[in-house]
Design a protein around this motif. Structure first.
Motif, PDB file in Angstrom:
ATOM      1  N   CYS A 289      34.755  38.999  38.549  1.00 37.83           N
ATOM      2  CA  CYS A 289      35.529  38.668  39.748  1.00 37.83           C
ATOM      3  C   CYS A 289      36.996  38.634  39.388  1.00 37.83           C
ATOM      4  O   CYS A 289      37.364  38.468  38.223  1.00 37.83           O
ATOM      5  CB  CYS A 289      35.084  37.325  40.342  1.00 37.83           C
ATOM      6  SG  CYS A 289      35.400  35.897  39.283  1.00 37.83           S
ATOM      7  N   ASP A 292      42.017  40.441  42.726  1.00 40.30           N
ATOM      8  CA  ASP A 292      42.062  41.514  43.725  1.00 40.30           C
ATOM      9  C   ASP A 292      41.037  41.286  44.836  1.00 40.30           C
ATOM     10  O   ASP A 292      40.733  42.186  45.602  1.00 40.30           O
ATOM     11  CB  ASP A 292      41.842  42.879  43.071  1.00 40.30           C
ATOM     12  CG  ASP A 292      40.518  42.965  42.297  1.00 40.30           C
ATOM     13  OD1 ASP A 292      39.751  41.975  42.311  1.00 40.30           O
ATOM     14  OD2 ASP A 292      40.274  44.006  41.662  1.00 40.30           O
ATOM     15  N   SER A 293      40.503  40.051  44.896  1.00 41.23           N
ATOM     16  CA  SER A 293      39.575  39.632  45.958  1.00 41.23           C
ATOM     17  C   SER A 293      38.258  40.397  45.925  1.00 41.23           C
ATOM     18  O   SER A 293      37.645  40.640  46.961  1.00 41.23           O
ATOM     19  CB  SER A 293      40.232  39.779  47.343  1.00 41.23           C
ATOM     20  OG  SER A 293      41.411  39.014  47.416  1.00 41.23           O
ATOM     21  N   THR A 294      37.809  40.760  44.724  1.00 41.46           N
ATOM     22  CA  THR A 294      36.552  41.499  44.618  1.00 41.46           C
ATOM     23  C   THR A 294      35.632  40.855  43.586  1.00 41.46           C
ATOM     24  O   THR A 294      36.076  40.204  42.634  1.00 41.46           O
ATOM     25  CB  THR A 294      36.774  42.967  44.187  1.00 41.46           C
ATOM     26  OG1 THR A 294      37.282  43.004  42.848  1.00 41.46           O
ATOM     27  CG2 THR A 294      37.726  43.668  45.128  1.00 41.46           C
ATOM     28  N   THR A 308      30.879  47.023  44.618  1.00 41.72           N
ATOM     29  CA  THR A 308      32.005  46.112  44.799  1.00 41.72           C
ATOM     30  C   THR A 308      31.820  45.321  46.079  1.00 41.72           C
ATOM     31  O   THR A 308      31.518  45.888  47.136  1.00 41.72           O
ATOM     32  CB  THR A 308      33.342  46.882  44.870  1.00 41.72           C
ATOM     33  OG1 THR A 308      33.514  47.633  43.662  1.00 41.72           O
ATOM     34  CG2 THR A 308      34.518  45.924  45.040  1.00 41.72           C
ATOM     35  N   VAL A 310      33.905  42.848  48.559  1.00 40.63           N
ATOM     36  CA  VAL A 310      35.307  42.552  48.848  1.00 40.63           C
ATOM     37  C   VAL A 310      35.411  41.317  49.731  1.00 40.63           C
ATOM     38  O   VAL A 310      34.719  41.191  50.739  1.00 40.63           O
ATOM     39  CB  VAL A 310      35.998  43.745  49.541  1.00 40.63           C
ATOM     40  CG1 VAL A 310      37.455  43.415  49.847  1.00 40.63           C
ATOM     41  CG2 VAL A 310      35.918  44.988  48.664  1.00 40.63           C
ATOM     42  N   SER A 311      36.279  40.393  49.330  1.00 44.10           N
ATOM     43  CA  SER A 311      36.646  39.246  50.163  1.00 44.10           C
ATOM     44  C   SER A 311      38.087  39.452  50.593  1.00 44.10           C
ATOM     45  O   SER A 311      38.994  39.446  49.763  1.00 44.10           O
ATOM     46  CB  SER A 311      36.509  37.928  49.397  1.00 44.10           C
ATOM     47  OG  SER A 311      37.068  36.860  50.129  1.00 44.10           O
ATOM     48  N   SER A 312      38.311  39.646  51.881  1.00 46.42           N
ATOM     49  CA  SER A 312      39.631  40.055  52.350  1.00 46.42           C
ATOM     50  C   SER A 312      40.641  38.925  52.385  1.00 46.42           C
ATOM     51  O   SER A 312      41.832  39.170  52.544  1.00 46.42           O
ATOM     52  CB  SER A 312      39.509  40.667  53.747  1.00 46.42           C
ATOM     53  OG  SER A 312      38.922  39.744  54.648  1.00 46.42           O
ATOM     54  N   HIS A 313      40.187  37.686  52.246  1.00 48.69           N
ATOM     55  CA  HIS A 313      41.111  36.565  52.431  1.00 48.69           C
ATOM     56  C   HIS A 313      41.347  35.732  51.174  1.00 48.69           C
ATOM     57  O   HIS A 313      42.309  34.977  51.118  1.00 48.69           O
ATOM     58  CB  HIS A 313      40.584  35.637  53.538  1.00 48.69           C
ATOM     59  CG  HIS A 313      40.409  36.309  54.860  1.00 48.69           C
ATOM     60  ND1 HIS A 313      41.470  36.781  55.597  1.00 48.69           N
ATOM     61  CD2 HIS A 313      39.288  36.620  55.566  1.00 48.69           C
ATOM     62  CE1 HIS A 313      41.021  37.333  56.719  1.00 48.69           C
ATOM     63  NE2 HIS A 313      39.698  37.249  56.726  1.00 48.69           N
ATOM     64  N   SER A 315      41.244  35.148  46.729  1.00 42.94           N
ATOM     65  CA  SER A 315      41.081  35.609  45.360  1.00 42.94           C
ATOM     66  C   SER A 315      39.820  34.974  44.782  1.00 42.94           C
ATOM     67  O   SER A 315      39.485  33.833  45.096  1.00 42.94           O
ATOM     68  CB  SER A 315      42.287  35.215  44.503  1.00 42.94           C
ATOM     69  OG  SER A 315      43.456  35.849  44.965  1.00 42.94           O
ATOM     70  N   CYS A 316      39.100  35.709  43.947  1.00 39.97           N
ATOM     71  CA  CYS A 316      37.890  35.200  43.301  1.00 39.97           C
ATOM     72  C   CYS A 316      38.289  34.665  41.935  1.00 39.97           C
ATOM     73  O   CYS A 316      38.775  35.427  41.087  1.00 39.97           O
ATOM     74  CB  CYS A 316      36.851  36.295  43.167  1.00 39.97           C
ATOM     75  SG  CYS A 316      36.376  37.060  44.739  1.00 39.97           S
TER      76      CYS A 316
END
Length: 323
Positions: A289, A292-294, A308, A310-313, A315-316
């Motif tokens: 993680c 880059d929010s992925t 992949t 993706v979390s658009s909002h 950071s992981c």
């Protein structure tokens, strides 16, 4: 509903999956009641010899207000029957003891029976027994340690891998003194791992202790075996820069361990990589993680990211293996 909540009663059915079920019936509960009054009701209805505290779930949410306030906030009418599930309350954790360090504690491992290892921003790896006795202290890095993991253990000898802001990871052999003996614990650096150009954020071992993964703010993931090379695999660089000359000399007293290179470099993240783990029970796969929010899934045989998320909002910042 809010203006009449002092006198209003609400129809409620109480259910549970605990060993303390109530007969199926409908209760008319004052809208002013909270968790405490509901818990008293259940205990009284069950005639329990020793009171058991309960929490209450309303549509999957723990009730933290009055029933009337919850209904108002969620648009539930006064004639609608609420199904409320009660569960045993979990008491908040109690502090039993603490183990002072000279700087922030960044990582801990409890995988060695009878011992636990900690890593600190002072660059040291420490171990303690369950009686709070310090059993070893190793100055392993010239900058903060961000992560440690237990690679393998045999009797009193433990292989510990550490990752640091000094741009390196390290494999250490720590032999703990036998209780009651006159000998002291001993630590030996076996190899330093060189790949990254930014601080390391995470290091993990596979179950067999044969391979490691490192994650770094440079966006790279290093895949390593845990064999100790007989000579440097990476040329030595000029000492200096991050950590400085004086402190680096203090860490590197004695023979310098060989400099190890990765067997694979995983590239796909476009920002800092904050965490990485081997897939539980399926070590040819890994997860990472990043900022880059992925979350990325890796095929370790090919070194390719195969999926992949993706979390658009957000950071992981952490990923954990629970298998």
């Amino acid at each position: 509903m809010a203006s009449t909540s002092n006198t209003l009663s609400l129809p409620v059915v109480l259910t549970t999956k605990t060993p303390y079920p109530l007969p199926s019936q409908k209760f008319m509960i004052p809208a002013t009641w909270r968790r405490y009054q509901l818990s008293q009701l259940v205990n009284k209805a069950l005639s329990l010899s020793k009171p058991i505290p309960f929490d209450f779930l309303v549509r999957g949410e723990i009730l933290r207000t009055t029933l009337g306030e919850w209904c108002t906030e969620n648009g539930v009418g006064e004639e609608e029957t609420l199904e409320i599930e009660y569960i045993e309350s979990v008491l908040p954790p109690e502090k039993v003891s603490d183990f002072p360090h000279e700087d922030w504690v960044s990582s801990a491992s409890c995988k060695v029976p009878g011992q636990f290892f900690t890593a600190s921003y002072d660059g040291s790896i420490r171990s303690f027994d369950y009686s709070k006795n310090a059993t070893s202290s190793t100055l392993a890095h010239s900058a903060p340690i961000s992560s440690i993991c237990v690679v393998s253990s045999s009797d009193d000898t433990h292989i510990i891998a550490s990752a640091s802001h000094d741009l390196t990871a390290q494999i250490n052999k720590i032999t703990l003194a036998t209780p009651g003996s006159s000998t002291s614990s001993k630590s030996t650096p076996l190899a330093t791992l060189h790949l990254h150009t930014a601080p390391l954020s995470s290091i993990v071992s596979n179950t067999a202790g044969t391979h490691l993964l490192t994650a770094s703010w440079d966006g790279l993931i290093g895949f390593w075996d845990t064999t100790v090379p007989v000579k440097d695999e990476v040329p030595e660089e000029e000492v200096g820069g991050r950590g400085g000359r004086q402190k680096r000399r203090r860490v590197e007293e004695g023979p310098r361990p060989p400099r190890k290179a990765p067997i694979e470099v995983l590239k796909s993240h476009v920002g800092r990589v904050s965490g990485v783990v081997f897939a539980p029970g399926l070590e040819e796969k890994a997860y990472s993680c990043g900022f880059d929010s992925t979350v990325r899934v890796w095929d370790m045989e090919s070194g390719v990211s195969v999926h992949t998320v993706v979390s658009s909002h957000f950071s992981c910042i952490h990923i954990e293996s629970v298998g």
